[in-house]
Motif scaffolding. Structure first.
Motif, PDB file in Angstrom:
ATOM      1  N   GLY A  11      -4.111  15.787  -8.030  1.00  0.00           N
ATOM      2  CA  GLY A  11      -3.884  14.845  -9.113  1.00  0.00           C
ATOM      3  C   GLY A  11      -3.524  13.442  -8.666  1.00  0.00           C
ATOM      4  O   GLY A  11      -3.351  12.555  -9.499  1.00  0.00           O
ATOM      5  N   MET A  12      -3.389  13.218  -7.381  1.00  0.00           N
ATOM      6  CA  MET A  12      -3.034  11.895  -6.875  1.00  0.00           C
ATOM      7  C   MET A  12      -4.191  11.368  -6.033  1.00  0.00           C
ATOM      8  O   MET A  12      -4.877  12.133  -5.358  1.00  0.00           O
ATOM      9  CB  MET A  12      -1.775  11.949  -6.008  1.00  0.00           C
ATOM     10  CG  MET A  12      -0.530  12.412  -6.745  1.00  0.00           C
ATOM     11  SD  MET A  12      -0.029  11.330  -8.083  1.00  0.00           S
ATOM     12  CE  MET A  12       0.884  10.106  -7.185  1.00  0.00           C
ATOM     13  N   PRO A  13      -4.402  10.067  -6.055  1.00  0.00           N
ATOM     14  CA  PRO A  13      -5.441   9.478  -5.200  1.00  0.00           C
ATOM     15  C   PRO A  13      -4.962   9.473  -3.751  1.00  0.00           C
ATOM     16  O   PRO A  13      -3.800   9.778  -3.476  1.00  0.00           O
ATOM     17  CB  PRO A  13      -5.550   8.058  -5.744  1.00  0.00           C
ATOM     18  CG  PRO A  13      -4.165   7.761  -6.220  1.00  0.00           C
ATOM     19  CD  PRO A  13      -3.651   9.061  -6.793  1.00  0.00           C
ATOM     20  N   GLU A  14      -5.835   9.106  -2.860  1.00  0.00           N
ATOM     21  CA  GLU A  14      -5.436   8.992  -1.459  1.00  0.00           C
ATOM     22  C   GLU A  14      -4.539   7.782  -1.229  1.00  0.00           C
ATOM     23  O   GLU A  14      -3.780   7.744  -0.269  1.00  0.00           O
ATOM     24  CB  GLU A  14      -6.665   8.912  -0.559  1.00  0.00           C
ATOM     25  CG  GLU A  14      -7.457  10.204  -0.534  1.00  0.00           C
ATOM     26  CD  GLU A  14      -8.695  10.116   0.335  1.00  0.00           C
ATOM     27  OE1 GLU A  14      -8.878   9.107   1.055  1.00  0.00           O
ATOM     28  OE2 GLU A  14      -9.502  11.065   0.276  1.00  0.00           O
ATOM     29  N   ARG A  63       2.373   0.803  -9.966  1.00  0.00           N
ATOM     30  CA  ARG A  63       2.962   0.898 -11.305  1.00  0.00           C
ATOM     31  C   ARG A  63       2.115   1.804 -12.216  1.00  0.00           C
ATOM     32  O   ARG A  63       2.611   2.752 -12.820  1.00  0.00           O
ATOM     33  CB  ARG A  63       3.074  -0.491 -11.930  1.00  0.00           C
ATOM     34  CG  ARG A  63       3.731  -0.505 -13.297  1.00  0.00           C
ATOM     35  CD  ARG A  63       3.698  -1.888 -13.968  1.00  0.00           C
ATOM     36  NE  ARG A  63       3.842  -3.020 -13.074  1.00  0.00           N
ATOM     37  CZ  ARG A  63       5.004  -3.522 -12.656  1.00  0.00           C
ATOM     38  NH1 ARG A  63       6.139  -2.988 -13.061  1.00  0.00           N
ATOM     39  NH2 ARG A  63       5.023  -4.564 -11.839  1.00  0.00           N
ATOM     40  N   ALA A  64       0.831   1.488 -12.323  1.00  0.00           N
ATOM     41  CA  ALA A  64      -0.047   2.237 -13.221  1.00  0.00           C
ATOM     42  C   ALA A  64      -0.205   3.689 -12.768  1.00  0.00           C
ATOM     43  O   ALA A  64      -0.197   4.610 -13.596  1.00  0.00           O
ATOM     44  CB  ALA A  64      -1.415   1.550 -13.302  1.00  0.00           C
ATOM     45  N   GLY A  65      -0.352   3.883 -11.474  1.00  0.00           N
ATOM     46  CA  GLY A  65      -0.563   5.227 -10.948  1.00  0.00           C
ATOM     47  C   GLY A  65       0.628   6.135 -11.171  1.00  0.00           C
ATOM     48  O   GLY A  65       0.482   7.278 -11.625  1.00  0.00           O
ATOM     49  N   VAL A 109       0.855  -1.193   0.000  1.00  0.00           N
ATOM     50  CA  VAL A 109       0.000   0.000   0.000  1.00  0.00           C
ATOM     51  C   VAL A 109       0.890   1.242   0.000  1.00  0.00           C
ATOM     52  O   VAL A 109       1.882   1.306   0.726  1.00  0.00           O
ATOM     53  CB  VAL A 109      -0.922   0.012   1.243  1.00  0.00           C
ATOM     54  CG1 VAL A 109      -1.710   1.303   1.344  1.00  0.00           C
ATOM     55  CG2 VAL A 109      -1.857  -1.196   1.215  1.00  0.00           C
ATOM     56  N   HIS A 110       0.523   2.219  -0.826  1.00  0.00           N
ATOM     57  CA  HIS A 110       1.202   3.516  -0.844  1.00  0.00           C
ATOM     58  C   HIS A 110       0.134   4.578  -0.626  1.00  0.00           C
ATOM     59  O   HIS A 110      -0.767   4.744  -1.443  1.00  0.00           O
ATOM     60  CB  HIS A 110       1.901   3.741  -2.192  1.00  0.00           C
ATOM     61  CG  HIS A 110       2.763   4.959  -2.217  1.00  0.00           C
ATOM     62  ND1 HIS A 110       4.114   4.892  -2.364  1.00  0.00           N
ATOM     63  CD2 HIS A 110       2.470   6.275  -2.092  1.00  0.00           C
ATOM     64  CE1 HIS A 110       4.626   6.113  -2.345  1.00  0.00           C
ATOM     65  NE2 HIS A 110       3.639   6.968  -2.185  1.00  0.00           N
ATOM     66  N   GLU A 111       0.229   5.281   0.506  1.00  0.00           N
ATOM     67  CA  GLU A 111      -0.775   6.279   0.876  1.00  0.00           C
ATOM     68  C   GLU A 111      -0.224   7.694   0.719  1.00  0.00           C
ATOM     69  O   GLU A 111       0.965   7.922   0.906  1.00  0.00           O
ATOM     70  CB  GLU A 111      -1.172   6.116   2.344  1.00  0.00           C
ATOM     71  CG  GLU A 111      -1.940   4.871   2.658  1.00  0.00           C
ATOM     72  CD  GLU A 111      -2.342   4.862   4.118  1.00  0.00           C
ATOM     73  OE1 GLU A 111      -3.388   5.477   4.424  1.00  0.00           O
ATOM     74  OE2 GLU A 111      -1.609   4.284   4.921  1.00  0.00           O
ATOM     75  N   PHE A 112      -1.127   8.627   0.399  1.00  0.00           N
ATOM     76  CA  PHE A 112      -0.842  10.053   0.371  1.00  0.00           C
ATOM     77  C   PHE A 112      -1.778  10.710   1.393  1.00  0.00           C
ATOM     78  O   PHE A 112      -2.873  11.156   1.031  1.00  0.00           O
ATOM     79  CB  PHE A 112      -1.093  10.641  -1.027  1.00  0.00           C
ATOM     80  CG  PHE A 112      -0.255   9.998  -2.100  1.00  0.00           C
ATOM     81  CD1 PHE A 112       1.039  10.421  -2.331  1.00  0.00           C
ATOM     82  CD2 PHE A 112      -0.764   8.963  -2.871  1.00  0.00           C
ATOM     83  CE1 PHE A 112       1.819   9.831  -3.319  1.00  0.00           C
ATOM     84  CE2 PHE A 112      -0.004   8.369  -3.860  1.00  0.00           C
ATOM     85  CZ  PHE A 112       1.296   8.800  -4.085  1.00  0.00           C
ATOM     86  N   PRO A 113      -1.384  10.771   2.677  1.00  0.00           N
ATOM     87  CA  PRO A 113      -2.290  11.280   3.705  1.00  0.00           C
ATOM     88  C   PRO A 113      -2.651  12.756   3.548  1.00  0.00           C
ATOM     89  O   PRO A 113      -3.708  13.173   3.989  1.00  0.00           O
ATOM     90  CB  PRO A 113      -1.531  11.052   5.011  1.00  0.00           C
ATOM     91  CG  PRO A 113      -0.547   9.972   4.692  1.00  0.00           C
ATOM     92  CD  PRO A 113      -0.173  10.195   3.255  1.00  0.00           C
ATOM     93  N   PHE A 114      -1.761  13.571   2.930  1.00  0.00           N
ATOM     94  CA  PHE A 114      -2.055  14.988   2.726  1.00  0.00           C
ATOM     95  C   PHE A 114      -2.655  15.187   1.341  1.00  0.00           C
ATOM     96  O   PHE A 114      -2.379  14.419   0.421  1.00  0.00           O
ATOM     97  CB  PHE A 114      -0.777  15.829   2.823  1.00  0.00           C
ATOM     98  CG  PHE A 114      -0.170  15.899   4.194  1.00  0.00           C
ATOM     99  CD1 PHE A 114      -0.879  15.608   5.343  1.00  0.00           C
ATOM    100  CD2 PHE A 114       1.154  16.276   4.331  1.00  0.00           C
ATOM    101  CE1 PHE A 114      -0.302  15.684   6.594  1.00  0.00           C
ATOM    102  CE2 PHE A 114       1.745  16.370   5.581  1.00  0.00           C
ATOM    103  CZ  PHE A 114       1.020  16.075   6.709  1.00  0.00           C
ATOM    104  N   LEU A 115      -3.441  16.242   1.196  1.00  0.00           N
ATOM    105  CA  LEU A 115      -3.992  16.603  -0.102  1.00  0.00           C
ATOM    106  C   LEU A 115      -2.847  16.727  -1.100  1.00  0.00           C
ATOM    107  O   LEU A 115      -1.885  17.463  -0.873  1.00  0.00           O
ATOM    108  CB  LEU A 115      -4.742  17.934  -0.001  1.00  0.00           C
ATOM    109  CG  LEU A 115      -5.250  18.522  -1.323  1.00  0.00           C
ATOM    110  CD1 LEU A 115      -6.309  17.618  -1.930  1.00  0.00           C
ATOM    111  CD2 LEU A 115      -5.793  19.914  -1.101  1.00  0.00           C
TER     112      LEU A 115
END
Length: 151
Positions: A46-49, A58-60, A37-43
């Motif tokens: 253009g990126m998902p959470e 890979r696709a993202g 899992v790769h998370e982006f906790p901050f806004l």
């Protein structure tokens, strides 16, 4: 494979940074467990959470890098903090580069929390300065619109 040949969090961090600088989605995805899992906790415009699984990573990243004019040239390490848990590494860093279309420089601070197991990344929390990215790319208006939509 001998146990000493299994990369730990520090070696995975070096490989992670190399993939990021080379914008190599295949190399990056290869660092993740199949269900990592790769998370982006901050806004982060253009990126998902979150990306769930190696193939989403890979696709993202392939799509994000293909759509971005940001060209990182260096990842400056501020500090690396091993955790009490040997699987965890917390990293302070600054990604430095230029915007290809304008030549404008950027320096984006970030924090990574990596969890590695059996030589693969199982969980990454990526706290990147999303507003700094939006500013560098001239997309602050899109961020404001997204925030207003949440109200």
């Amino acid at each position: 494979m001998s146990e000493s040949a299994v990369p730990g969090p520090v070696e995975l961090l070096a490989r992670y940074r190399r993939a990021m600088l080379e914008l190599d989605a295949d190399a990056l995805a290869g660092l993740y467990a199949e269900d990592g899992v790769h998370e982006f906790p901050f806004l982060f415009p253009g990126m998902p959470e979150c990306y769930r699984g190696r193939e989403e990573v890979r696709a993202g990243y392939r799509a994000a890098w293909g759509a971005s004019e940001a060209r990182p040239r260096e990842i400056r390490e501020v500090a690396v903090h091993p955790g009490a848990d040997p699987e965890v590494l917390t990293v302070e860093q600054v990604v430095i580069g230029t915007v290809a279309t304008t030549g404008a420089p950027f320096a984006l601070p970030g924090l990574l929390v990596l969890r590695a197991r059996d030589g693969l990344l199982v969980h990454v929390r990526d706290y990147m300065d999303g507003l700094g990215v939006a500013h560098a790319m001239g997309r602050l208006g899109a961020v404001a619109a997204r925030l207003e939509g949440r109200a």
